[in-house]
Design an enzyme around this catalytic site. Structure first.
Site, PDB file in Angstrom:
ATOM      1  N   GLY A  17      -3.169   6.481   7.145  1.00 20.31           N
ATOM      2  CA  GLY A  17      -2.715   5.127   7.466  1.00 20.31           C
ATOM      3  C   GLY A  17      -2.173   5.038   8.877  1.00 20.31           C
ATOM      4  N   GLY A  19      -0.664   2.400  10.194  1.00 16.00           N
ATOM      5  CA  GLY A  19       0.317   1.329  10.332  1.00 16.00           C
ATOM      6  C   GLY A  19       1.545   1.823  11.081  1.00 16.00           C
ATOM      7  CB  VAL A  85      -7.644   8.621   1.877  1.00 12.92           C
ATOM      8  CG1 VAL A  85      -7.139   9.515   0.746  1.00 12.92           C
ATOM      9  CG2 VAL A  85      -7.523   9.328   3.222  1.00 12.92           C
ATOM     10  CD  GLU A 176       7.126 -15.081  10.425  1.00  9.07           C
ATOM     11  OE1 GLU A 176       8.044 -14.374  10.888  1.00  9.07           O
ATOM     12  OE2 GLU A 176       6.073 -14.593   9.968  1.00  9.07           O
ATOM     13  CG  ASP A 313       5.380  -2.413   4.039  1.00 10.70           C
ATOM     14  OD1 ASP A 313       6.484  -2.159   4.533  1.00 10.70           O
ATOM     15  OD2 ASP A 313       4.643  -3.339   4.426  1.00 10.70           O
ATOM     16  CB  ALA A 329       7.758  -3.563  11.733  1.00 10.85           C
TER      17      ALA A 329
END
Length: 454
Positions: A17, A19, A85, A176, A313, A329
């Site tokens: 990942g 991220g 994966v 948002e 996360d 984040a």
């Protein structure tokens, strides 16, 4: 000993990942005496906090994405693999990809989360969520196509359906999106159409709890709702969605049922762990929470598997204040850095303290000059919170060129109220065909094509 032999003799850290968590782990290990393999099914890192700005035409995809090879390319010990994966074998210390197998000494998994429809996955087609570039481009197409379709119609009822936007979920993403769509309708494009009054658009934000931004202090939630309503958003709290069927949204308030006719319905109400979570739990006997996130130890490892770490996360870390850390984040970045330092310490035979996150606060933007910020030592709202939000997001963008592009784009949008990336992309059916949509037509830009390949 050759460089290749030296590299092969080093401990192998496999990171799944790219991220925030995985990327910051890889960056932290850049100069460590280990071999690193970073695996991701995409070749770029996505700055998810600004994804809604792509969905609403403020930014283009390339401005919030950076190629993984560019970010970690200077790390001589890091190998990037473009693959997915599909399984792990803890006994053999292997990661199984669609096109190969790689052995590891340490495994770091940060594959994040996806949309959660609470058992109603069939709603996704009519109410897409916002987790990927493809999601953002699809939502952008739906939003701007709605105005184009309304422009062509003569029936007031049909016009209003196209000019009604329903967002399910009053967390940061929902807030948002609602604020940005309101600014589009009431400010950015109000002079661009001749047959419709875009300021008559109805933007509805639906939240199941008794206030928007439930994790925030009540006073900031109230200020956020006031800002949304000032922008023209209709905020409906204590409402539960009971059904979504094409252009119809059914919600319940107490014993009362309500129906909203909207041609654009967006989902921001929940998340669940990525598909790899079930495989991890099955192979390691790890416990999961209701969202499928992996319950981790104080050092972010899986119980009885001290060399497998879950970060970002995907991790349920509840060893601090008896509640899980939020999926934001800054948490993911710190977890990635921590695991990297822990691995280096283990190789040196040292121990370090358990992971502890220092909360830097939380931010949510509602629109230009409208935001709320809970920084712990102070709570802000309005333009001061908005400025904090702007500089925080610029600071965390990965590459310098991205920071410069976003700063210039935001500056231009701020003074002109424009949204230069409001292209209608993707396939449009004959029923919804719009001729000459905006100046750039229906084509996808070259940068967008490069980003969404594969």
């Amino acid at each position: 000993m050759s460089n290749l032999e030296k590299r092969s003799s080093l401990p192998h850290v496999v990171i799944v990942g790219g991220g925030f968590a995985g990327l910051y782990a890889a960056k932290e290990l850049g100069n460590a005496p280990v071999k690193v393999t970073l695996i991701d099914k995409r070749n770029f890192h996505l700055f998810q906090p600004l994804l809604y700005q792509v969905a609403t035409g403020s930014l283009s995809p390339a401005e919030i994405c950076s190629p993984l090879r560019l970010i970690v390319g200077r790390n001589k010990n890091t190998h990037v693999v473009l693959d997915e994966v599909v399984d792990i074998n803890p006994e053999q210390k292997q990661v199984i990809m669609r096109e190969g197998v790689v052995n590891y000494d340490y495994l770091v998994i940060g594959t994040g989360v996806s949309h959660h429809y609470f058992g109603n996955d069939h709603w996704e087609q009519d109410a897409p969520g916002l987790k990927s570039i493809e999601n953002a481009l699809d939502i952008r197409r739906r939003i701007f196509l709605a105005f184009e379709e309304a422009e062509k119609l003569s029936s007031p009822q049909e016009k209003q359906e196209w000019l009604t936007f329903a967002i399910v979920g009053g967390g940061p993403t929902g807030v948002e999106l609602a604020g940005a769509i309101a600014e589009i309708a009431h400010k950015s494009i109000k002079k661009d159409f001749k047959e419709i009054d875009t300021t008559k658009a109805r933007i509805v934000l639906i939240e199941g709890m008794n206030r928007v931004l439930p994790p925030y202090p009540e006073d900031l939630s109230a200020k956020a709702q006031a800002s949304l309503e000032e922008l023209g958003v209709e905020v409906l709290t204590n409402r539960m969605v009971t059904n979504i069927d094409k252009n119809t949204l059914n919600i319940r308030h107490g014993e009362q049922e309500e129906t909203i006719k909207a041609r654009t319905i967006l989902w921001a109400a929940g998340v669940k762990a990525s598909g790899l979570s079930e495989i991890i739990a099955d192979r390691t006997s790890a416990e999961t929470d209701r969202a499928g996130r992996i319950m981790v130890e104080p050092d972010l490892s899986i119980k009885n598997h001290p060399n497998i770490f879950v970060v970002g996360d995907l991790a349920h870390f509840a060893h601090q204040d008896n509640k899980p850390l939020p999926g934001i984040a800054p948490v993911a970045m710190e977890e990635g850095r921590y695991v990297a330092r822990l691995i280096v310490a283990k190789e040196k035979g040292r121990q370090i303290e358990s992971f502890s996150y220092v909360d830097k606060g939380s931010l949510a933007v509602i629109g230009n000059n409208h935001a709320v910020a809970n920084l712990g030592f102070v709570k802000l709202s309005g333009i001061s919170a908005w400025l904090v939000w702007v500089f925080a997001h610029i600071y965390y963008l990965i590459e310098f060129d991205n920071k410069l592009l976003v700063m210039l784009q935001w500056g231009w949008n701020y003074f002109t109220r424009g949204r230069g990336a409001r292209l209608i992309t993707g396939e449009i059916s004959e029923k919804n065909l719009v001729s000459q949509s905006f100046n750039h037509g229906n084509s996808v830009s070259n940068s967008e094509k490069e980003l969404i390949k594969g």
